[in-house]
Design a protein around this motif. Structure first.
Motif, PDB file in Angstrom:
ATOM      1  N   ARG A   1     -10.472  -4.541  -3.297  1.00 23.92           N
ATOM      2  CA  ARG A   1     -11.018  -4.848  -4.692  1.00 23.92           C
ATOM      3  C   ARG A   1     -10.262  -5.545  -5.788  1.00 23.92           C
ATOM      4  NH1 ARG A   1     -12.867   0.412  -3.869  1.00 23.92           N
ATOM      5  NH2 ARG A   1     -14.928   0.495  -3.160  1.00 23.92           N
ATOM      6  N   ASP A   2      -9.245  -5.108  -6.080  1.00 23.07           N
ATOM      7  CA  ASP A   2      -8.125  -5.627  -7.097  1.00 23.07           C
ATOM      8  C   ASP A   2      -7.846  -7.035  -6.770  1.00 23.07           C
ATOM      9  OD1 ASP A   2      -8.655  -2.948  -8.294  1.00 23.07           O
ATOM     10  OD2 ASP A   2      -6.471  -2.361  -7.865  1.00 23.07           O
ATOM     11  N   ALA A   3      -7.432  -7.119  -5.425  1.00 22.38           N
ATOM     12  CA  ALA A   3      -6.747  -8.429  -5.108  1.00 22.38           C
ATOM     13  C   ALA A   3      -7.633  -9.409  -4.920  1.00 22.38           C
ATOM     14  CB  ALA A   3      -5.717  -8.160  -3.748  1.00 22.38           C
ATOM     15  N   ALA A   4      -9.043  -9.119  -4.329  1.00 28.62           N
ATOM     16  CA  ALA A   4      -9.709 -10.239  -3.782  1.00 28.62           C
ATOM     17  C   ALA A   4     -11.153  -9.913  -4.104  1.00 28.62           C
ATOM     18  CB  ALA A   4      -9.703 -10.474  -2.408  1.00 28.62           C
ATOM     19  N   GLY A   5     -11.381  -8.654  -4.514  1.00 20.28           N
ATOM     20  CA  GLY A   5     -13.036  -8.469  -4.880  1.00 20.28           C
ATOM     21  C   GLY A   5     -13.767  -8.138  -3.536  1.00 20.28           C
ATOM     22  N   ASP A   6     -12.827  -7.814  -2.508  1.00 22.08           N
ATOM     23  CA  ASP A   6     -13.261  -7.455  -1.348  1.00 22.08           C
ATOM     24  C   ASP A   6     -12.959  -6.068  -1.039  1.00 22.08           C
ATOM     25  OD1 ASP A   6     -14.629  -7.313   1.520  1.00 22.08           O
ATOM     26  OD2 ASP A   6     -13.280  -9.165   1.949  1.00 22.08           O
ATOM     27  N   PRO A   7     -13.522  -4.861  -0.989  1.00 20.74           N
ATOM     28  CA  PRO A   7     -12.897  -3.686  -0.388  1.00 20.74           C
ATOM     29  C   PRO A   7     -12.929  -3.423   0.979  1.00 20.74           C
ATOM     30  CG  PRO A   7     -15.432  -3.701  -1.158  1.00 20.74           C
ATOM     31  CD  PRO A   7     -15.061  -4.990  -1.342  1.00 20.74           C
ATOM     32  N   ARG A   8     -13.388  -4.402   1.712  1.00 21.11           N
ATOM     33  CA  ARG A   8     -13.072  -4.391   3.292  1.00 21.11           C
ATOM     34  C   ARG A   8     -11.953  -5.398   3.918  1.00 21.11           C
ATOM     35  NH1 ARG A   8     -15.934  -2.181   6.803  1.00 21.11           N
ATOM     36  NH2 ARG A   8     -15.146  -3.771   8.375  1.00 21.11           N
ATOM     37  N   LEU A   9     -11.213  -5.995   2.744  1.00 23.28           N
ATOM     38  CA  LEU A   9     -10.372  -6.845   3.107  1.00 23.28           C
ATOM     39  C   LEU A   9      -9.114  -6.294   4.095  1.00 23.28           C
ATOM     40  CD1 LEU A   9      -8.996  -9.902   2.599  1.00 23.28           C
ATOM     41  CD2 LEU A   9      -7.615  -8.676   0.460  1.00 23.28           C
ATOM     42  N   VAL A  10      -8.747  -5.494   3.633  1.00 23.60           N
ATOM     43  CA  VAL A  10      -7.511  -5.002   4.491  1.00 23.60           C
ATOM     44  C   VAL A  10      -8.015  -4.309   6.042  1.00 23.60           C
ATOM     45  CG1 VAL A  10      -5.674  -3.166   4.569  1.00 23.60           C
ATOM     46  CG2 VAL A  10      -6.005  -4.289   2.346  1.00 23.60           C
ATOM     47  N   ILE A  11      -9.109  -3.679   5.802  1.00 20.62           N
ATOM     48  CA  ILE A  11      -9.770  -3.188   7.096  1.00 20.62           C
ATOM     49  C   ILE A  11      -9.930  -4.358   8.131  1.00 20.62           C
ATOM     50  CG2 ILE A  11     -11.787  -1.971   8.089  1.00 20.62           C
ATOM     51  CD1 ILE A  11     -11.822  -0.448   5.427  1.00 20.62           C
ATOM     52  N   ASP A  12     -10.765  -5.499   7.356  1.00 18.52           N
ATOM     53  CA  ASP A  12     -10.975  -6.724   8.384  1.00 18.52           C
ATOM     54  C   ASP A  12      -9.590  -7.235   8.803  1.00 18.52           C
ATOM     55  OD1 ASP A  12     -13.560  -6.070   7.818  1.00 18.52           O
ATOM     56  OD2 ASP A  12     -13.920  -7.643   6.370  1.00 18.52           O
ATOM     57  N   LEU A  13      -8.404  -7.390   7.960  1.00 20.43           N
ATOM     58  CA  LEU A  13      -7.300  -7.956   8.139  1.00 20.43           C
ATOM     59  C   LEU A  13      -6.646  -7.196   9.432  1.00 20.43           C
ATOM     60  CD1 LEU A  13      -5.740  -8.871   4.743  1.00 20.43           C
ATOM     61  CD2 LEU A  13      -6.551 -10.608   6.521  1.00 20.43           C
ATOM     62  N   ARG A  14      -6.912  -5.988   9.419  1.00 21.13           N
ATOM     63  CA  ARG A  14      -6.258  -4.977  10.484  1.00 21.13           C
ATOM     64  C   ARG A  14      -7.041  -5.106  11.789  1.00 21.13           C
ATOM     65  NH1 ARG A  14      -5.967   0.547   7.155  1.00 21.13           N
ATOM     66  NH2 ARG A  14      -3.819   0.296   6.086  1.00 21.13           N
TER      67      ARG A  14
ATOM     68  N   LEU B   1       0.902  -1.356  -0.029  1.00 23.86           N
ATOM     69  CA  LEU B   1       0.197  -0.052   0.065  1.00 23.86           C
ATOM     70  C   LEU B   1       1.057   1.372  -0.032  1.00 23.86           C
ATOM     71  CD1 LEU B   1      -2.725  -1.104   2.782  1.00 23.86           C
ATOM     72  CD2 LEU B   1      -2.846  -1.246   0.002  1.00 23.86           C
ATOM     73  N   ARG B   2       2.025   1.316   0.810  1.00 23.41           N
ATOM     74  CA  ARG B   2       2.922   2.661   0.864  1.00 23.41           C
ATOM     75  C   ARG B   2       3.507   2.553  -0.320  1.00 23.41           C
ATOM     76  NH1 ARG B   2       3.283   0.340   6.056  1.00 23.41           N
ATOM     77  NH2 ARG B   2       5.295  -0.632   5.442  1.00 23.41           N
ATOM     78  N   ARG B   3       4.356   1.567  -0.816  1.00 17.17           N
ATOM     79  CA  ARG B   3       5.119   1.360  -1.934  1.00 17.17           C
ATOM     80  C   ARG B   3       4.309   2.202  -3.203  1.00 17.17           C
ATOM     81  NH1 ARG B   3       7.810  -3.557  -5.125  1.00 17.17           N
ATOM     82  NH2 ARG B   3       9.090  -2.211  -6.834  1.00 17.17           N
ATOM     83  N   PHE B   4       3.104   1.453  -3.560  1.00 21.34           N
ATOM     84  CA  PHE B   4       2.310   1.876  -4.905  1.00 21.34           C
ATOM     85  C   PHE B   4       1.153   3.028  -4.480  1.00 21.34           C
ATOM     86  CE2 PHE B   4       4.132  -2.264  -5.500  1.00 21.34           C
ATOM     87  CZ  PHE B   4       4.367  -2.368  -6.721  1.00 21.34           C
ATOM     88  N   ASN B   5       1.389   3.517  -3.059  1.00 22.65           N
ATOM     89  CA  ASN B   5       0.299   4.517  -2.859  1.00 22.65           C
ATOM     90  C   ASN B   5      -1.112   4.047  -3.415  1.00 22.65           C
ATOM     91  OD1 ASN B   5      -0.481   7.154  -1.700  1.00 22.65           O
ATOM     92  ND2 ASN B   5      -0.302   7.849  -3.485  1.00 22.65           N
ATOM     93  N   VAL B   6      -1.624   2.907  -2.543  1.00 24.63           N
ATOM     94  CA  VAL B   6      -2.922   2.243  -3.083  1.00 24.63           C
ATOM     95  C   VAL B   6      -3.680   2.352  -1.825  1.00 24.63           C
ATOM     96  CG1 VAL B   6      -4.115   0.409  -3.769  1.00 24.63           C
ATOM     97  CG2 VAL B   6      -1.741   0.836  -4.621  1.00 24.63           C
ATOM     98  N   ALA B   7      -4.991   2.808  -1.778  1.00 23.11           N
ATOM     99  CA  ALA B   7      -5.954   2.787  -0.762  1.00 23.11           C
ATOM    100  C   ALA B   7      -6.139   1.451  -0.556  1.00 23.11           C
ATOM    101  CB  ALA B   7      -7.192   3.357  -1.216  1.00 23.11           C
ATOM    102  N   PRO B   8      -6.328   1.256   0.953  1.00 24.66           N
ATOM    103  CA  PRO B   8      -6.796  -0.206   1.412  1.00 24.66           C
ATOM    104  C   PRO B   8      -7.887  -0.847   0.494  1.00 24.66           C
ATOM    105  CG  PRO B   8      -6.278   1.271   3.177  1.00 24.66           C
ATOM    106  CD  PRO B   8      -6.288   2.283   2.124  1.00 24.66           C
ATOM    107  N   THR B   9      -9.038   0.103   0.199  1.00 23.62           N
ATOM    108  CA  THR B   9     -10.122  -0.289  -0.212  1.00 23.62           C
ATOM    109  C   THR B   9      -9.951  -0.881  -1.755  1.00 23.62           C
ATOM    110  OG1 THR B   9     -10.939   2.017  -0.857  1.00 23.62           O
ATOM    111  CG2 THR B   9     -11.897   0.747   1.242  1.00 23.62           C
ATOM    112  N   ARG B  10      -9.247   0.035  -2.410  1.00 22.70           N
ATOM    113  CA  ARG B  10      -8.764  -0.436  -3.635  1.00 22.70           C
ATOM    114  C   ARG B  10      -8.122  -1.699  -3.885  1.00 22.70           C
ATOM    115  NH1 ARG B  10      -9.905   0.296  -8.939  1.00 22.70           N
ATOM    116  NH2 ARG B  10     -11.606   0.012  -7.341  1.00 22.70           N
ATOM    117  N   PHE B  11      -7.080  -1.783  -3.112  1.00 22.35           N
ATOM    118  CA  PHE B  11      -6.162  -2.859  -2.892  1.00 22.35           C
ATOM    119  C   PHE B  11      -7.104  -4.294  -2.656  1.00 22.35           C
ATOM    120  CE2 PHE B  11      -4.155  -6.455  -0.638  1.00 22.35           C
ATOM    121  CZ  PHE B  11      -3.407  -6.766  -1.504  1.00 22.35           C
TER     122      PHE B  11
END
Length: 63
Positions: free
Chosen positions: A23-36, A11-21
């Motif tokens: 969606r792109d990685a797993a089709g789940d905009p809450r993925l990173v938030i839930d992992l956190r 996220l830091r390296r590519f300046n990507v929002a957690p929700t965008r990541f």
């Protein structure tokens, strides 16, 4: 959790929002938030995220 640390670096390296990541990685905009918040991804999800991260890192080296 090793997976979350790798995602956070991405996220830091590519300046990507957690929700965008998510969606792109797993089709789940809450993925990173839930992992956190302690969500533990299953083996299929780990494989999917790993594949996404590996592909993005390889693409960035080609640029």
């Amino acid at each position: 959790m090793h997976m979350l640390r790798r995602i956070e670096r991405h996220l830091r390296r590519f300046n990507v929002a957690p929700t965008r990541f998510g969606r792109d990685a797993a089709g789940d905009p809450r993925l990173v938030i839930d992992l956190r918040n302690g969500r533990e991804p299953g083996p299929r999800m780990v494989a999917r995220i790993t594949h996404f991260l590996d592909r993005r890192e390889a693409e960035s080296k080609m640029d």
